[in-house]
Scaffold this active site. Structure first.
Site, PDB file in Angstrom:
ATOM      1  CD  GLU A  69      -3.163 -11.290   9.375  1.00 37.14           C
ATOM      2  OE1 GLU A  69      -2.073 -10.798   9.121  1.00 37.14           O
ATOM      3  OE2 GLU A  69      -4.103 -10.652   9.880  1.00 37.14           O
TER       4      GLU A  69
ATOM      5  CG  MET B 119       3.256 -10.253  22.329  1.00 33.51           C
ATOM      6  SD  MET B 119       3.091 -11.633  23.431  1.00 33.51           S
ATOM      7  CE  MET B 119       4.634 -11.526  24.298  1.00 33.51           C
TER       8      MET B 119
ATOM      9  CG  ASP C 243       2.180 -10.250   6.103  1.00 32.31           C
ATOM     10  OD1 ASP C 243       2.472 -10.479   7.287  1.00 32.31           O
ATOM     11  OD2 ASP C 243       1.091  -9.778   5.745  1.00 32.31           O
TER      12      ASP C 243
ATOM     13  CG  MET D   9       0.763 -10.769  11.689  1.00 29.29           C
ATOM     14  SD  MET D   9       2.131  -9.951  12.451  1.00 29.29           S
ATOM     15  CE  MET D   9       2.910 -11.301  13.260  1.00 29.29           C
ATOM     16  N   GLY D  10      -0.017 -12.869   8.268  1.00 28.65           N
ATOM     17  CA  GLY D  10      -0.013 -13.326   6.882  1.00 28.65           C
ATOM     18  C   GLY D  10      -1.377 -13.076   6.289  1.00 28.65           C
ATOM     19  NE  ARG D  11      -3.402  -6.912   5.071  1.00 33.39           N
ATOM     20  CZ  ARG D  11      -4.083  -6.106   5.871  1.00 33.39           C
ATOM     21  NH1 ARG D  11      -5.380  -6.236   5.965  1.00 33.39           N
ATOM     22  NH2 ARG D  11      -3.474  -5.184   6.560  1.00 33.39           N
TER      23      ARG D  11
ATOM     24  NE  ARG E  66       2.224  -5.124  13.492  1.00 34.14           N
ATOM     25  CZ  ARG E  66       1.116  -4.524  13.066  1.00 34.14           C
ATOM     26  NH1 ARG E  66       0.567  -4.934  11.934  1.00 34.14           N
ATOM     27  NH2 ARG E  66       0.555  -3.551  13.731  1.00 34.14           N
TER      28      ARG E  66
ATOM     29  N   GLY F 217       0.832  -1.207   0.000  1.00 32.86           N
ATOM     30  CA  GLY F 217       0.000   0.000   0.000  1.00 32.86           C
ATOM     31  C   GLY F 217       0.863   1.253   0.000  1.00 32.86           C
ATOM     32  CB  THR F 218       3.789   2.125   2.102  1.00 36.40           C
ATOM     33  OG1 THR F 218       3.072   1.824   3.298  1.00 36.40           O
ATOM     34  CG2 THR F 218       4.693   3.312   2.327  1.00 36.40           C
TER      35      THR F 218
HETATM   36  N1  ATP Z   1      -3.248   2.351  -3.899  1.00 32.36           N
HETATM   37  C1  ATP Z   1      -2.788   3.302  -3.074  1.00 32.36           C
HETATM   38  N2  ATP Z   1      -2.481   4.523  -3.558  1.00 32.36           N
HETATM   39  C2  ATP Z   1      -2.012   5.487  -2.741  1.00 32.36           C
HETATM   40  N3  ATP Z   1      -1.805   5.312  -1.423  1.00 32.36           N
HETATM   41  C3  ATP Z   1      -2.081   4.109  -0.885  1.00 32.36           C
HETATM   42  C4  ATP Z   1      -2.598   3.049  -1.686  1.00 32.36           C
HETATM   43  N4  ATP Z   1      -2.798   1.981  -0.877  1.00 32.36           N
HETATM   44  C5  ATP Z   1      -2.432   2.365   0.360  1.00 32.36           C
HETATM   45  N5  ATP Z   1      -2.003   3.636   0.354  1.00 32.36           N
HETATM   46  C6  ATP Z   1      -1.529   4.392   1.516  1.00 32.36           C
HETATM   47  O1  ATP Z   1      -0.338   3.756   2.006  1.00 32.36           O
HETATM   48  C7  ATP Z   1      -0.325   3.738   3.416  1.00 32.36           C
HETATM   49  C8  ATP Z   1      -0.059   2.347   3.911  1.00 32.36           C
HETATM   50  O2  ATP Z   1      -0.951   1.412   3.304  1.00 32.36           O
HETATM   51  P1  ATP Z   1      -1.390   0.088   4.069  1.00 32.36           P
HETATM   52  O3  ATP Z   1      -2.078   0.440   5.335  1.00 32.36           O
HETATM   53  O4  ATP Z   1      -2.117  -0.753   3.113  1.00 32.36           O
HETATM   54  O5  ATP Z   1      -0.027  -0.581   4.542  1.00 32.36           O
HETATM   55  P2  ATP Z   1       1.112  -1.306   3.725  1.00 32.36           P
HETATM   56  O6  ATP Z   1       2.067  -0.313   3.219  1.00 32.36           O
HETATM   57  O7  ATP Z   1       0.536  -2.230   2.715  1.00 32.36           O
HETATM   58  O8  ATP Z   1       1.843  -2.083   4.885  1.00 32.36           O
HETATM   59  P3  ATP Z   1       1.366  -3.418   5.648  1.00 32.36           P
HETATM   60  O9  ATP Z   1       2.239  -4.499   5.102  1.00 32.36           O
HETATM   61  O10 ATP Z   1       1.644  -3.151   7.064  1.00 32.36           O
HETATM   62  O11 ATP Z   1      -0.082  -3.644   5.369  1.00 32.36           O
HETATM   63  C9  ATP Z   1      -1.640   4.300   3.890  1.00 32.36           C
HETATM   64  O12 ATP Z   1      -1.415   5.593   4.407  1.00 32.36           O
HETATM   65  C10 ATP Z   1      -2.526   4.314   2.662  1.00 32.36           C
HETATM   66  O13 ATP Z   1      -3.390   5.422   2.649  1.00 32.36           O
HETATM   67  O1  F6P Z   2      -3.567  -4.589  13.034  1.00 33.47           O
HETATM   68  P1  F6P Z   2      -2.921  -3.779  11.987  1.00 33.47           P
HETATM   69  O2  F6P Z   2      -1.956  -2.794  12.504  1.00 33.47           O
HETATM   70  O3  F6P Z   2      -3.859  -3.173  11.022  1.00 33.47           O
HETATM   71  O4  F6P Z   2      -1.996  -4.767  11.124  1.00 33.47           O
HETATM   72  C1  F6P Z   2      -2.355  -6.066  10.728  1.00 33.47           C
HETATM   73  C2  F6P Z   2      -1.716  -6.426   9.430  1.00 33.47           C
HETATM   74  O5  F6P Z   2      -0.362  -6.128   9.376  1.00 33.47           O
HETATM   75  C3  F6P Z   2       0.355  -7.158   8.731  1.00 33.47           C
HETATM   76  O6  F6P Z   2       1.142  -7.776   9.681  1.00 33.47           O
HETATM   77  C4  F6P Z   2       1.192  -6.604   7.642  1.00 33.47           C
HETATM   78  O7  F6P Z   2       2.079  -5.667   8.190  1.00 33.47           O
HETATM   79  C5  F6P Z   2      -0.681  -8.127   8.219  1.00 33.47           C
HETATM   80  O8  F6P Z   2      -0.260  -9.456   8.232  1.00 33.47           O
HETATM   81  C6  F6P Z   2      -1.825  -7.868   9.133  1.00 33.47           C
HETATM   82  O9  F6P Z   2      -3.043  -8.139   8.520  1.00 33.47           O
HETATM   83 MG    MG Z   3      -0.351  -4.087   2.666  1.00 31.19          MG
END
Ligand code: ATP
Ligand code: F6P
Ligand code: MG
EC number: 2.7.1.11
Length: 534
Positions: A405, A458, A306, A349-351, A460, A277-278
């Site tokens: 998960e 714990m 993950d 974990m593991g979405r 993470r 996402g980031t």
């Molecule tokens: N498609 C996208 N375009 C722009 N910004 C995004 C997009 N998807 C997510 N973001 C932004 O990126 C940030 C992090 O996204 P997200 O919560 O999905 O975590 P992540 O980077 O995938 O990490 P994690 O592995 O912990 O889920 C958030 O602030 C979100 O608004």
């Molecule tokens: O509870 P939070 O902070 O949203 O994070 C949970 C998610 O983070 C992850 O560990 C990815 O960082 C996923 O496996 C899990 O779904």
């Molecule tokens: Mg993500």
């Protein structure tokens, strides 16, 4: 009965072969592959998961009858993996000799006149034309274990990606740089190690204006949150604890607001630590900067315990998570073995991807059943998990289950709820498995003592272990080298133990998944001894 003929992999999707009674894999209609019915089902689910999660265009179909297909494939690959550079937008951007000297620990001053080696000798820099081989195995046949073939004949096609590291010429004057670091998404062991190394390396280049953006992308828009000044002194010991010095968040402002904020703050190097996402956000920021003709380098460092980022050996935090999970698994094992008819259940974990559960199960040798999102299973019925648990209780007296998960989500009630970033919120498969197990044993009148452990946070929140500490150090350094080299919209990772830069879209086009036909998953199954629960 027969053997399999073709394995087709585009972007890593593999359907491989075994002997048995055959069904058809329909992952690619052009190359119908005979594979066992159960495996075919897994492959279909795997392919569907990949299809659903795909947000970017995949490679166009290849015409293998064209004698030049290999050249075209290589050209296409080269173009896809070309690194975006600020000279694409600013063709006249001037470069200068790097202030980072691989033979010194301090910035090389512009008037450096010592015995610095010339280009012809070793100089410790990475040449822009250096490459890392993405695929290192030559598969003699598509039936080879794990074969990742591009064409039906499984020809060797080289796929090169760009080597990471310091360049001799840089595109930013250190005194004109204002660098920012932001950590987004969930926590991950090693975030502080990467922040620390980015700061230290920036200082070695001679940068003095370094700030942290608090609480992820939200820190760009929330007026209550102020930039955190960063220096070697500030970050010296931050790697000794878990979490992120800067804080993390999900959700937050849109891309336009973030880039407005970059402009207002005068930030021209942005280091973004986060998962897919980031990185999608980072890529959007990069595109917006190009559109506004801003000379900003946006560099990602993939953060996900993950381990679900494509093309990389592993992401930082993963090793630590697997190691830390051992404590939970061992506790579950001790509890289960010390109780009469004890059953221990551990949720990890593991979405979308079951790497942590698979590796933790393998490492422990204490797991009887490992459940991951990529492999469907049933709880009830003669082939279901519960009937196998009954068998284990009857034969071994106890059992330990490790469940990721994201596993078995089809068994749970869907709510369509999402988190602030838009990620679907999952039902709790750990709690559900615990409840169903208790219910089942009560119904059949067999005593069972079920203990459930959820060590998610714990694991993470802990500090990075040694190997992750080293990985973070190298990734952090290479992120800074990439920015000074003038790249933008890229991320850094390990590829066959070497460090490489990748254009962001290539690594987040879909989550990296456990291949149900991989040797590793098979190793896990031979360790647990579990049957297919379908
Ligand atoms: N498609 C996208 N375009 C722009 N910004 C995004 C997009 N998807 C997510 N973001 C932004 O990126 C940030 C992090 O996204 P997200 O919560 O999905 O975590 P992540 O980077 O995938 O990490 P994690 O592995 O912990 O889920 C958030 O602030 C979100 O608004
Ligand atoms: O509870 P939070 O902070 O949203 O994070 C949970 C998610 O983070 C992850 O560990 C990815 O960082 C996923 O496996 C899990 O779904
Ligand atoms: Mg993500």
């Amino acid at each position: 009965m027969g053997t399999i003929s073709h394995v087709i992999t585009l972007h890593g999707l593999t359907a491989s072969s075994t002997r048995c009674s055959y069904g058809y894999s329909n992952t690619n209609p052009r190359f119908k592959t005979l594979i066992p019915a159960k495996v075919a089902n897994k492959v279909r689910v795997f392919a569907e998961l990949k299809r659903q999660s795909s947000t970017f265009k995949s490679t166009p179909a290849i015409d293998f009858s064209d004698p030049d297909w290999k050249t075209k494939f290589k050209e296409d690959f080269e173009a896809r993996f070309a690194l975006p550079h600020i000279t694409n937008v600013f063709p006249d951007a001037a470069s200068m000799p790097s202030t980072f000297c691989p033979q010194m620990r301090t910035p090389r001053t512009r008037d450096f006149s010592g015995n610095y080696p010339t280009n012809e000798e070793w100089n410790g820099y990475i040449n822009d034309n250096d490459r890392v081989l993405l695929k290192t195995i030559y598969y003699s046949s598509s039936t080879s274990a794990g074969a990742e073939c591009i064409d039906p004949g499984c020809d060797w096609v080289e796929q090169w990606v760009h080597r990471a590291g310091p360049r001799e010429e840089i595109y930013f004057k250190p005194e004109e740089v204002k660098a920012a670091i932001v950590t987004c998404g969930g926590l991950c062991p090693g975030l502080n190690d990467v922040i620390r190394q980015i700061v230290i390396t920036l200082e070695i280049y001679g940068v003095t204006k370094i700030v942290g953006i608090p609480f992820g992308y939200r820190g760009f828009s929330d007026k209550e949150l102020t930039e955190v000044p960063l220096s070697r002194k500030v970050v010296q010991n931050i790697h000794l604890s878990g979490g992120s010095l800067l804080g993390v968040s999900r959700g937050g402002p849109g891309v336009s607001e973030i880039v407005d904020s970059l402009e207002e703050r005068g930030i021209n190097m942005l280091f973004v630590l986060g998962g897919n996402g980031t990185h999608a956000g980072a890529n959007a920021i990069y595109n917006e900067c190009c559109k506004r003709r801003l000379k900003v380098s946006v560099i990602g460092v993939p953060k996900t315990i993950d381990n679900d980022i494509l093309l990389m050996d592993k992401t930082f935090g993963f090793d630590t998570a697997v190691e830390e999970a051992q404590r939970a698994i061992n506790s579950a094992y001790i509890e289960a073995h010390s109780a009469y008819h004890g059953i221990g259940i551990v949720k990890l974990m593991g979405r979308n991807s079951g790497f942590i559960a698979m590796h933790a199960s393998l490492a422990s040798g204490q797991i009887d059943i490992c459940l991951i999102p990529e492999i469907p299973f049933t709880l009830h019925g003669p082939h279901g998990l519960l009937s196998h648990l009954k068998y284990l209780i009857e034969t071994k007296g106890s059992a330990v289950v490790c469940v990721a998960e994201g596993a078995g989500q089809n068994l749970l009630h869907k709510t369509n709820a999402t988190d602030a970033s838009g990620n679907v919120l999952f039902g709790d498969i750990g709690v559900y498995t615990q409840q169903e197990t208790k219910k089942y044993f009560k119904e059949i009148g067999v005593h069972a003592d079920v203990k459930y452990i959820d060590p998610t946070y714990m694991i993470r929140a802990c500090r990075a272990n040694t190997s992750d500490g080293i990985l973070c150090t190298v990734l952090g350094q290479n992120a800074v080298h990439g920015a000074f080299a003038g790249y933008s919209g890229i991320t850094v990772g390990t590829c066959n133990t070497h460090y490489a830069y990748f254009p962001i879209p290539e690594v987040i086009s879909q989550p990296k998944l456990v291949d149900p036909n991989s040797r590793m998953w098979h190793r896990c199954l031979t360790s647990t001894g579990q049957p297919d629960f379908i």
